[in-house]
Design a protein around this motif. Structure first.
Motif, short mmCIF file in Angstrom:
data_model
loop_
_atom_site.label_atom_id
_atom_site.label_comp_id
_atom_site.label_asym_id
_atom_site.label_seq_id
_atom_site.Cartn_x
_atom_site.Cartn_y
_atom_site.Cartn_z
N CYS A 51 15.79 -18.76 11.50
CA CYS A 51 17.01 -18.46 12.56
C CYS A 51 16.27 -18.13 13.91
O CYS A 51 16.68 -18.42 14.95
CB CYS A 51 17.79 -17.36 11.96
N LEU A 97 22.31 -14.16 12.21
CA LEU A 97 22.31 -14.61 10.82
C LEU A 97 23.19 -14.23 9.81
O LEU A 97 23.30 -12.90 9.98
CB LEU A 97 20.87 -14.44 10.45
N THR A 112 15.68 -17.56 5.34
CA THR A 112 16.22 -18.08 6.57
C THR A 112 16.14 -17.10 7.67
O THR A 112 16.17 -17.75 8.99
CB THR A 112 17.77 -18.37 6.46
N ASP A 134 25.62 -24.18 10.15
CA ASP A 134 25.10 -24.12 8.91
C ASP A 134 23.63 -24.59 9.07
O ASP A 134 23.33 -25.25 10.03
CB ASP A 134 25.81 -25.23 7.97
N LEU A 135 22.82 -24.37 8.11
CA LEU A 135 21.22 -24.45 8.28
C LEU A 135 20.87 -25.80 7.20
O LEU A 135 20.56 -26.70 8.18
CB LEU A 135 20.81 -23.31 8.03
N ASP A 136 20.92 -25.80 6.16
CA ASP A 136 20.28 -26.80 5.39
C ASP A 136 21.04 -27.98 5.56
O ASP A 136 22.13 -28.21 5.30
CB ASP A 136 20.28 -26.17 3.90
N SER A 190 16.51 -25.53 2.96
CA SER A 190 15.24 -24.58 2.88
C SER A 190 15.40 -23.80 1.72
O SER A 190 14.04 -23.47 1.04
CB SER A 190 15.51 -23.54 3.96
N THR A 245 24.79 -19.20 6.54
CA THR A 245 24.17 -20.10 5.44
C THR A 245 24.30 -19.20 4.19
O THR A 245 24.03 -18.11 3.75
CB THR A 245 22.71 -20.55 5.84
N ILE A 270 23.67 -18.47 12.76
CA ILE A 270 23.53 -19.59 11.64
C ILE A 270 24.52 -18.81 10.65
O ILE A 270 24.14 -17.49 10.36
CB ILE A 270 22.04 -19.65 11.35
#
Length: 221
Positions: A122, A130, A118, A7-9, A17, A111, A109
């Motif tokens: 990435c 992604l 993103t 996951d990113l955020d 983000s 997300t 990633i």
């Protein structure tokens, strides 16, 4: 072969983000502060509470993309990366990604945040793949609507499986599969992989992780 999903955020990043992109546009005067700041915060609060209407949120979040040329958006995004995103990328998070990449794992990633926001993030992490919500385009401009299933909650599983299929792969092709996330919204995908990892988790995910014996780690250092 091993699979590593991130996951990113609030997982690889120390902030969100999606939220920061809207705040950035407000700070630039692109969006009206009085109108958009309260809405941005309200949607973020609903996300954290698990009550987000993803389609209403995407109508809000993707609309600004449709009102500006891609060249202008790209210029803003370069500034956004420098001022908002890189300060949220910790050495610990980058080291975790690097360990999986150096081990030869297939990394992505995954997300809910749209791929315009993103994609450059990435690449900054050195991750090739992604899986994100896709903003629709027509004649080189964004339409303000998503294309296909948003990568949110169960939609993350659907989008990951479609991505794996595009590579000629499926879950059973991997010795192990990791997914790192901070959010209870990601419980469906966390339950799908062989090695779920809670990263600086919200309260709901922390309770679930401890009850299930999942590792709980921090990438804030």
């Amino acid at each position: 072969m091993k699979l590593a999903l991130f996951d990113l955020d609030n997982t690889l990043l120390t902030g969100d983000s999606d939220f920061e992109w809207a705040q950035f546009l407000i700070s630039k005067g692109v969006l009206d502060r009085e109108v958009h700041e309260a809405k941005n915060q309200k949607f973020y609060d609903h996300y954290k509470a698990g009550t987000l209407d993803i389609h209403a949120f995407l109508d809000f979040q993707l609309a600004p993309l449709s009102r500006h040329a891609r060249e202008e958006l790209d210029a803003w995004h370069r500034e956004f990366m420098a001022t908002r995103i890189r300060p949220m990328m910790t050495a610990t998070a980058q080291a975790l990604v690097r360990r999986h990449l150096e081990a030869g794992d297939l990394c992505a990633i995954v997300t809910a945040t749209n791929s315009f926001v993103t994609g450059p993030i990435c690449r900054e992490f050195g991750i090739e793949h992604l899986v994100a919500t896709i903003p629709a385009q027509q004649d080189g401009r964004f339409t303000g609507k998503p294309r296909g299933t948003p990568a949110f909650k169960d939609g993350k599983i659907e989008r990951v499986e479609a991505w794996l299929e595009s590579l000629g792969l499926w879950w059973g092709a991997f010795e192990t599969s990791h997914f790192y996330s901070d959010s209870h919204n990601d419980l469906p995908l966390l339950a799908k992989v062989s090695h779920p990892v809670a990263v600086d988790p919200d309260d709901t995910l922390r309770v679930q992780a401890l009850a299930s014996g999942w590792p709980v780690i921090s990438l804030r250092g």
